[in-house]
Design a protein around this motif. Structure first.
Motif, PDB file in Angstrom:
ATOM      1  N   ALA A 130      -6.396  11.836   7.467  1.00 40.89           N
ATOM      2  CA  ALA A 130      -6.727  12.091   6.068  1.00 40.89           C
ATOM      3  C   ALA A 130      -6.652  13.580   5.761  1.00 40.89           C
ATOM      4  CB  ALA A 130      -8.125  11.556   5.752  1.00 40.89           C
ATOM      5  N   VAL A 131      -7.195  14.396   6.663  1.00 45.52           N
ATOM      6  CA  VAL A 131      -7.175  15.855   6.473  1.00 45.52           C
ATOM      7  C   VAL A 131      -5.742  16.377   6.496  1.00 45.52           C
ATOM      8  CG1 VAL A 131      -7.819  18.070   7.499  1.00 45.52           C
ATOM      9  CG2 VAL A 131      -9.497  16.214   7.368  1.00 45.52           C
ATOM     10  N   LEU A 132      -4.921  15.873   7.436  1.00 47.65           N
ATOM     11  CA  LEU A 132      -3.535  16.320   7.536  1.00 47.65           C
ATOM     12  C   LEU A 132      -2.737  15.945   6.290  1.00 47.65           C
ATOM     13  CD1 LEU A 132      -2.721  15.534  11.281  1.00 47.65           C
ATOM     14  CD2 LEU A 132      -2.999  17.784  10.222  1.00 47.65           C
ATOM     15  N   ILE A 133      -2.990  14.749   5.757  1.00 49.93           N
ATOM     16  CA  ILE A 133      -2.306  14.315   4.536  1.00 49.93           C
ATOM     17  C   ILE A 133      -2.652  15.253   3.382  1.00 49.93           C
ATOM     18  CG2 ILE A 133      -2.216  12.516   2.763  1.00 49.93           C
ATOM     19  CD1 ILE A 133      -2.631  10.497   5.093  1.00 49.93           C
ATOM     20  N   VAL A 134      -3.921  15.550   3.257  1.00 53.01           N
ATOM     21  CA  VAL A 134      -4.364  16.439   2.183  1.00 53.01           C
ATOM     22  C   VAL A 134      -3.751  17.827   2.361  1.00 53.01           C
ATOM     23  CG1 VAL A 134      -6.340  17.602   1.156  1.00 53.01           C
ATOM     24  CG2 VAL A 134      -6.513  15.196   1.792  1.00 53.01           C
ATOM     25  N   ALA A 135      -3.742  18.323   3.604  1.00 56.47           N
ATOM     26  CA  ALA A 135      -3.202  19.659   3.863  1.00 56.47           C
ATOM     27  C   ALA A 135      -1.706  19.717   3.569  1.00 56.47           C
ATOM     28  CB  ALA A 135      -3.467  20.055   5.318  1.00 56.47           C
ATOM     29  N   ALA A 136      -0.957  18.720   4.073  1.00 57.23           N
ATOM     30  CA  ALA A 136       0.501  18.736   3.903  1.00 57.23           C
ATOM     31  C   ALA A 136       0.894  18.557   2.443  1.00 57.23           C
ATOM     32  CB  ALA A 136       1.128  17.645   4.765  1.00 57.23           C
ATOM     33  N   VAL A 137       0.353  17.507   1.792  1.00 53.56           N
ATOM     34  CA  VAL A 137       0.739  17.214   0.422  1.00 53.56           C
ATOM     35  C   VAL A 137       0.097  18.187  -0.560  1.00 53.56           C
ATOM     36  CG1 VAL A 137       0.802  15.450  -1.387  1.00 53.56           C
ATOM     37  CG2 VAL A 137       1.053  14.804   1.010  1.00 53.56           C
ATOM     38  N   GLY A 138      -1.175  18.514  -0.327  1.00 60.12           N
ATOM     39  CA  GLY A 138      -1.865  19.426  -1.235  1.00 60.12           C
ATOM     40  C   GLY A 138      -1.230  20.808  -1.256  1.00 60.12           C
ATOM     41  N   VAL A 139      -1.032  21.389  -0.072  1.00 56.90           N
ATOM     42  CA  VAL A 139      -0.432  22.727   0.014  1.00 56.90           C
ATOM     43  C   VAL A 139       1.005  22.699  -0.491  1.00 56.90           C
ATOM     44  CG1 VAL A 139       0.302  24.565   1.585  1.00 56.90           C
ATOM     45  CG2 VAL A 139      -1.911  23.462   1.919  1.00 56.90           C
ATOM     46  N   GLY A 140       1.768  21.690  -0.039  1.00 55.92           N
ATOM     47  CA  GLY A 140       3.165  21.593  -0.463  1.00 55.92           C
ATOM     48  C   GLY A 140       3.298  21.420  -1.967  1.00 55.92           C
ATOM     49  N   ALA A 169      -1.528  10.348  -3.024  1.00 55.38           N
ATOM     50  CA  ALA A 169      -1.671  10.610  -1.591  1.00 55.38           C
ATOM     51  C   ALA A 169      -3.118  10.839  -1.194  1.00 55.38           C
ATOM     52  CB  ALA A 169      -0.821  11.820  -1.200  1.00 55.38           C
ATOM     53  N   VAL A 170      -3.802  11.708  -1.912  1.00 56.87           N
ATOM     54  CA  VAL A 170      -5.184  12.052  -1.552  1.00 56.87           C
ATOM     55  C   VAL A 170      -6.121  10.878  -1.793  1.00 56.87           C
ATOM     56  CG1 VAL A 170      -7.122  13.590  -2.044  1.00 56.87           C
ATOM     57  CG2 VAL A 170      -4.795  14.510  -1.964  1.00 56.87           C
ATOM     58  N   CYS A 171      -5.933  10.175  -2.906  1.00 56.25           N
ATOM     59  CA  CYS A 171      -6.783   9.008  -3.187  1.00 56.25           C
ATOM     60  C   CYS A 171      -6.565   7.922  -2.131  1.00 56.25           C
ATOM     61  CB  CYS A 171      -6.488   8.454  -4.579  1.00 56.25           C
ATOM     62  SG  CYS A 171      -7.129   9.460  -5.932  1.00 56.25           S
ATOM     63  N   GLY A 172      -5.315   7.741  -1.719  1.00 62.55           N
ATOM     64  CA  GLY A 172      -5.032   6.767  -0.675  1.00 62.55           C
ATOM     65  C   GLY A 172      -5.648   7.158   0.654  1.00 62.55           C
ATOM     66  N   ALA A 173      -5.649   8.447   0.956  1.00 65.75           N
ATOM     67  CA  ALA A 173      -6.191   8.920   2.229  1.00 65.75           C
ATOM     68  C   ALA A 173      -7.693   8.723   2.332  1.00 65.75           C
ATOM     69  CB  ALA A 173      -5.845  10.393   2.424  1.00 65.75           C
ATOM     70  N   PHE A 174      -8.385   8.794   1.190  1.00 63.16           N
ATOM     71  CA  PHE A 174      -9.846   8.696   1.204  1.00 63.16           C
ATOM     72  C   PHE A 174     -10.374   7.427   0.540  1.00 63.16           C
ATOM     73  CE2 PHE A 174      -9.104  13.277   1.696  1.00 63.16           C
ATOM     74  CZ  PHE A 174      -9.924  13.547   2.783  1.00 63.16           C
ATOM     75  N   LYS A 182       0.843  -1.199   0.000  1.00 66.67           N
ATOM     76  CA  LYS A 182       0.000   0.000   0.000  1.00 66.67           C
ATOM     77  C   LYS A 182       0.880   1.252   0.000  1.00 66.67           C
ATOM     78  CE  LYS A 182      -3.528  -2.249   2.883  1.00 66.67           C
ATOM     79  NZ  LYS A 182      -4.253  -2.182   4.191  1.00 66.67           N
ATOM     80  N   GLY A 183       0.281   2.361  -0.434  1.00 62.21           N
ATOM     81  CA  GLY A 183       0.989   3.627  -0.440  1.00 62.21           C
ATOM     82  C   GLY A 183       1.109   4.221   0.950  1.00 62.21           C
ATOM     83  N   LEU A 184       1.893   5.289   1.063  1.00 59.72           N
ATOM     84  CA  LEU A 184       2.118   5.936   2.352  1.00 59.72           C
ATOM     85  C   LEU A 184       0.834   6.526   2.920  1.00 59.72           C
ATOM     86  CD1 LEU A 184       3.941   7.040   4.596  1.00 59.72           C
ATOM     87  CD2 LEU A 184       4.569   8.928   3.063  1.00 59.72           C
ATOM     88  N   ALA A 185       0.038   7.172   2.096  1.00 60.16           N
ATOM     89  CA  ALA A 185      -1.189   7.804   2.575  1.00 60.16           C
ATOM     90  C   ALA A 185      -2.144   6.792   3.198  1.00 60.16           C
ATOM     91  CB  ALA A 185      -1.881   8.545   1.434  1.00 60.16           C
ATOM     92  N   THR A 186      -2.328   5.662   2.525  1.00 62.22           N
ATOM     93  CA  THR A 186      -3.217   4.626   3.051  1.00 62.22           C
ATOM     94  C   THR A 186      -2.709   4.104   4.387  1.00 62.22           C
ATOM     95  OG1 THR A 186      -3.776   3.961   0.795  1.00 62.22           O
ATOM     96  CG2 THR A 186      -4.316   2.409   2.560  1.00 62.22           C
ATOM     97  N   ASN A 187      -1.406   3.879   4.492  1.00 58.81           N
ATOM     98  CA  ASN A 187      -0.824   3.374   5.739  1.00 58.81           C
ATOM     99  C   ASN A 187      -0.928   4.391   6.874  1.00 58.81           C
ATOM    100  OD1 ASN A 187       0.435   0.604   5.494  1.00 58.81           O
ATOM    101  ND2 ASN A 187       1.318   1.582   3.682  1.00 58.81           N
ATOM    102  N   LEU A 188      -0.742   5.657   6.565  1.00 55.45           N
ATOM    103  CA  LEU A 188      -0.848   6.689   7.598  1.00 55.45           C
ATOM    104  C   LEU A 188      -2.271   6.783   8.129  1.00 55.45           C
ATOM    105  CD1 LEU A 188       1.319   9.609   6.125  1.00 55.45           C
ATOM    106  CD2 LEU A 188       1.935   7.985   7.920  1.00 55.45           C
ATOM    107  N   LYS A 189      -3.215   6.718   7.234  1.00 58.74           N
ATOM    108  CA  LYS A 189      -4.613   6.814   7.642  1.00 58.74           C
ATOM    109  C   LYS A 189      -5.032   5.624   8.489  1.00 58.74           C
ATOM    110  CE  LYS A 189      -7.624   5.229   5.182  1.00 58.74           C
ATOM    111  NZ  LYS A 189      -8.454   4.742   4.064  1.00 58.74           N
TER     112      LYS A 189
END
Length: 397
Positions: free
Chosen positions: A81-91, A296-301, A61-68
């Motif tokens: 999920a929100v933190l992943i989107v904020a960190a990766v999306g903004v960055g 990242a975002v797809c994995g988070a959600f 699995k990807g990093l986002a899925t594992n973090l969530k």
């Protein structure tokens, strides 16, 4: 064994216009006094990317899925999920603006229609390439162009008769103060790219699926060290050529004359070649940044990570659109690129801390979890970058 090239893709992703610009500015303004920051960044990149690759191979699995999935509680999962989107999306939005700006500088040297207009055109090209689903083929071509530029930097360095004594003397006198902190963060941010952690984990999870995990991890680690080490060497050479051309000289480097560092070999053609390389590097990175954000975002959600899915496409389209808007707002080109790299340096601890947490889950990784050495190195990287970020914030007041 899978024919995985993710280590080289990661190296190509961080050797973008931000790396060329940041290393050039660092060499021109500070000589080799900041070489320590670059060496730290290279080692830290190897450590963190190894963790991300190992996570992808061990879990599939990807990093986002594992973090969530760190916690079973819905509230925690939603927060991650929100933190992943904020960190990766903004960055990635900031990074994308730097990629497009760098490539736009290159093209504007050939046909002057303004970097904002070129950023729009480049954004459209990046979108079309991603929409086609054939990004790997295009990326391979661009990587060759970046390597060609690197060869010229190497040739230029030796043809110009480098002052090895001066370089060593400056390297032995490292600088860390208010005047250098933004540049140090930029060097770290352009090398240890947060989105590359998500991209590497997703690529290794896909490319090594069904393979022996221990052998796959060993192969991935060897490839990553070689690829990232080569990328770091390219950055060091760029810094050295800029140092010889501009440091302690009457001329001041800006967006219009960065190519002068190549003149000892290329003469009047230096500016054009530098512009072409900057364009190639920018287009390569402007593809990988939104791609990583989509993973990242797809994995988070729990959304489909198929490149042709609607959700996947919507995310990279949003990243590219944001990058085009920021790039077209009239910021000075070098300032926009350096800001993007500094922003990545500040966002890095957020992603790295989460990575360290998940890499210590024995029930998830089993024998492939972090050992004491990986944890110590990872903690040192996070602590150092956090301290730099805090120092930067304090210096503003």
């Amino acid at each position: 064994m899978a024919k995985d090239k993710s280590g080289y893709i990661i190296a190509a992703a961080f050797i973008g216009p931000g790396t060329v610009t940041t290393a050039s500015v660092a060499g021109a303004n500070f000589g080799f006094h900041l070489m320590w920051a670059l060496l730290f960044s290279i080692i830290a990149t190897m450590v963190l990317q190894d963790m991300a690759a190992r996570l992808g191979i061990a879990t599939g699995k990807g990093l986002a899925t594992n973090l969530k999935d760190i916690s079973d509680k819905p509230a925690f999962r939603a927060l991650f999920a929100v933190l992943i989107v904020a960190a990766v999306g903004v960055g990635n939005a900031a990074y994308e603006s730097g990629n497009l700006t760098g490539a736009a500088i290159g093209l504007d040297a050939f046909v002057s229609i303004g970097t904002g207009n070129w950023a729009m055109i480049l954004g459209a090209i990046s979108a079309l390439l991603l929409y086609s689903g054939k990004y790997k083929v295009i990326e391979s071509v661009l990587v060759v162009l970046v390597i060609a530029m690197a060869v010229v930097f190497f040739v230029t360095l030796f043809a110009a008769g480098p002052q090895w004594t001066d370089m060593l003397s400056q390297a032995m006198q490292p600088q860390l103060d208010v005047d250098t902190i933004t540049m140090i963060l930029a060097l770290i941010g352009t090398t240890i790219v947060p989105y590359n952690l998500f991209l590497h984990a997703s690529l290794t999870a896909q490319n090594y699926a069904g393979e022996d995990k221990a052998e796959s991890i060993a192969a991935s680690r060897k490839q990553s060290v070689m690829a990232i080490g080569f990328g770091g060497l390219i950055t060091l050479v760029v810094m050295a050529t800029a140092m010889m051309a501009f440091f302690s000289q009457a001329a001041t480097m800006d967006a219009s004359n960065m190519g002068q560092q190549l003149e000892p070999v290329l003469g009047e053609g230096a500016q054009w070649f530098f512009a072409a390389g900057l364009f190639a590097a920018g287009l390569t990175s402007s593809i990988t940044a939104p791609l990583a954000a989509s993973y990242a975002v797809c994995g988070a959600f729990n959304l489909s990570q198929d490149m042709n899915s609607r959700a996947f496409r919507s995310i990279w389209m949003a990243i590219i659109a944001t990058g085009v808007i920021i790039a077209g707002m009239g910021f000075k080109p070098l300032s926009a690129i350096l800001f993007a790299q500094a922003a990545n340096g500040l966002l890095l601890p957020v992603v790295a801390i989460f990575l360290l947490v998940v890499m210590n889950k024995r029930e998830l990784l089993g024998p492939f979890k972090n050992g004491k050495a990986s944890n110590l190195l990872g903690a040192l990287v996070v602590a150092f970058v956090v301290c730099l970020g805090a120092y930067k914030l304090v210096s503003l007041f």
